[in-house]
Design an enzyme around this catalytic site. Structure first.
Site, mmCIF file in Angstrom:
data_model
loop_
_atom_site.group_PDB
_atom_site.id
_atom_site.type_symbol
_atom_site.label_atom_id
_atom_site.label_comp_id
_atom_site.label_asym_id
_atom_site.label_seq_id
_atom_site.Cartn_x
_atom_site.Cartn_y
_atom_site.Cartn_z
ATOM 1 N N GLU A 76 -107.162 43.644 -7.773
ATOM 2 C CA GLU A 76 -106.532 42.572 -7.139
ATOM 3 C C GLU A 76 -104.802 42.248 -7.339
ATOM 4 O O GLU A 76 -104.322 42.171 -6.192
ATOM 5 C CB GLU A 76 -107.541 40.939 -7.061
ATOM 6 C CG GLU A 76 -108.596 40.792 -6.729
ATOM 7 C CD GLU A 76 -109.098 41.718 -5.759
ATOM 8 O OE1 GLU A 76 -108.298 41.205 -5.076
ATOM 9 O OE2 GLU A 76 -109.606 42.037 -5.445
ATOM 10 N N HIS A 98 -103.108 44.089 1.869
ATOM 11 C CA HIS A 98 -103.865 43.609 0.586
ATOM 12 C C HIS A 98 -105.405 44.939 1.463
ATOM 13 O O HIS A 98 -105.433 45.734 -0.859
ATOM 14 C CB HIS A 98 -104.187 42.596 0.831
ATOM 15 C CG HIS A 98 -105.015 41.814 -0.530
ATOM 16 N ND1 HIS A 98 -104.850 41.600 -1.652
ATOM 17 C CD2 HIS A 98 -106.357 42.204 -0.677
ATOM 18 C CE1 HIS A 98 -105.944 41.458 -2.517
ATOM 19 N NE2 HIS A 98 -107.022 42.124 -2.229
ATOM 20 N N GLU A 99 -106.044 44.765 1.553
ATOM 21 C CA GLU A 99 -107.677 45.065 2.238
ATOM 22 C C GLU A 99 -106.852 47.110 1.520
ATOM 23 O O GLU A 99 -107.701 47.636 1.079
ATOM 24 C CB GLU A 99 -108.087 44.965 3.413
ATOM 25 C CG GLU A 99 -108.390 43.956 3.016
ATOM 26 C CD GLU A 99 -109.130 43.140 1.957
ATOM 27 O OE1 GLU A 99 -110.080 43.512 1.120
ATOM 28 O OE2 GLU A 99 -109.556 41.691 1.607
ATOM 29 N N ASP A 127 -102.505 42.903 -3.928
ATOM 30 C CA ASP A 127 -101.103 41.960 -3.813
ATOM 31 C C ASP A 127 -100.136 43.186 -3.569
ATOM 32 O O ASP A 127 -99.729 42.550 -3.385
ATOM 33 C CB ASP A 127 -101.611 40.787 -4.460
ATOM 34 C CG ASP A 127 -102.393 40.308 -4.294
ATOM 35 O OD1 ASP A 127 -103.107 40.078 -3.488
ATOM 36 O OD2 ASP A 127 -102.955 39.228 -5.069
HETATM 37 ZN ZN LIG Z 1 -109.195 41.785 -2.830
#
Ligand SMILES: [Zn+2]
Length: 412
Positions: free
Chosen positions: A353, A275-276, A357
């Site tokens: 975000e 995710h990062e 994801d």
């Molecule tokens: Zn994030």
């Protein structure tokens, strides 16, 4: 004119407080009394009861602290507190540079002292009671001192620069200030993990072992070098877990909290890391820096337009218009605009975000990310059912259930 402005300033502060209160109240009313079905595995009844207690206490604490600071600010405005502080400062210096620096130094110190008991209570009473706090009094005191010094140095230099431009560049000062602040923002975002963070935390490269091997394959596929993954000793302050991406170019870095490594299984950590990496590969940091630079430009342009307006200083009780008093008046009058711009940033951030994801689902495993998010969220006792309006205006991350739902698309 200045009396009207004075009342507009008061009205803006009151309207803002009422608006926040409405959102808080809506959010309080949407508190679930039963665990949402999807979260039943991470919120056993006992833990859910604890979560209810935690949000109740935090809600109450938020109400008390925000009412307290609003009352202080209103009383201060009513009795021309800014003019009074400025008068005191003038007994020491009337120099064009030192006077605003001292003025904001005194204001900054005062607001630090006022908020200190609240942060002590939050850390050592609320967080302690729910088992989150690991901060020792020594760490806390050092944090406060470092924070104050850092604020004084960075704030002092930036303010000094803006005042200097104002004094010497005339009506185009905002353009110079924009260039200066933008360079600083880019510098800060690039060097945050190498210059600022080490003052507060230790970061170590990921050790050899099962976790590193598991991460290696995924990060290669996702296009990120493992040398830029660090583990931070966040457990010296709190048990809450997190991870973040920061910087760009040579200074990009992913920082995993050591608490995250303790709480999650390997495949879950790999998913969080993916995710990062998504934030990096999808250029989220660069775009949010660009947006902040544009936002700062607009703010400074309007500041340049209004700050010399004499009634702005007079509204706050200072007869001869000066930059630093005008700046405060402007900041309050401008706050509705900055709130709207901030809203744009949170919408952008929530979109990012979801994208990160989806990236993690592609390069790691959607199911592992789902269980990681559930654990992180439940371990921090976060609210499982925030009100949609509250989310829309305040949340930089989509609420847990929405993220789980979005990840369902990637399950096979
Ligand atoms: Zn994030």
């Amino acid at each position: 004119m200045h009396t009207t402005l004075f009342y507009i300033i008061i009205a803006i502060l009151l309207a803002d407080a009422v608006w926040s209160w409405i959102l808080e109240e809506l959010n309080r009313r949407s508190w679930a009394h039963k665990v949402p079905e999807r979260l039943a595995d991470v919120y056993p009844q006992e833990k859910f009861e604890k979560q209810k207690q935690y949000r109740k206490i935090n809600h109450r604490f938020g109400e008390i602290s925000s009412t307290f600071s609003l009352v202080i600010l209103l009383v201060f405005l009513w009795y021309h507190g800014f003019a009074w502080v400025d008068g005191m400062v003038q007994q020491f210096t009337v120099h064009w540079l030192w006077r605003p620096l001292f003025f904001f130094g005194v204001m900054g110190l005062a607001s630090f002292i006022i908020s200190l008991p609240f942060s002590v209570y939050q850390t050592f009473v609320i967080e302690e009671r729910f088992g989150f706090n690991k901060t020792t009094p020594k760490t806390f005191v050092l944090d406060q001192i470092k924070g104050l010094l850092l604020g004084a140095i960075i704030g002092g230099v930036l303010l000094g620069l803006v005042v200097w431009f104002y004094e010497f560049a005339g009506r185009w000062f905002w353009l110079y200030a924009w260039a200066g602040l933008s360079l600083f923002m880019i510098f800060f975002s690039k060097f945050y993990t190498t210059l600022i963070l080490p003052l507060f935390n230790k970061q170590t490269p990921l050790e050899e072992g099962e976790l590193r091997t598991a991460i290696e394959a995924m990060s290669k596929r996702a296009g990120f070098t493992l040398e830029n993954v660090y583990v931070m000793d966040s457990s010296k302050r709190s048990t809450k877990a997190n991870a973040f991406f920061s910087g760009f170019g040579k200074n990009k870095r992913i920082v995993l909290f050591d608490t995250l490594i303790n709480d999650l299984e390997t495949r879950e950590i790999v998913a969080v890391l993916a995710h990062e990496i998504g934030h990096f590969r999808l250029r989220h940091i660069i775009w949010s820096t660009v947006l902040s630079v544009l936002q700062t430009g607009l703010t400074l342009f309007l500041l340049g337009w209004f700050v010399s307006e004499p009634s702005l200083s007079r509204a706050l009780g200072v007869d001869a218009p000066v930059f630093h008093i005008g700046l405060i008046g402007f900041a309050i009058l401008y706050s509705p605009v900055s709130e709207i711009l901030g809203l744009g940033m949170t919408i952008f951030s929530r979109r990012n975000e979801y994208q990160a994801d989806a990236f993690a689902a592609k390069y790691a495993d959607a199911r592992a990310l789902q269980s990681a998010l559930k654990k992180i969220s439940a371990n921090a006792l976060s609210n499982p059912t925030p009100h949609p309006w509250y989310v829309f205006f305040n949340y930089s991350h989509p609420p847990l259930l929405k993220r789980l739902e979005a990840l369902d698309r990637f399950l096979d």
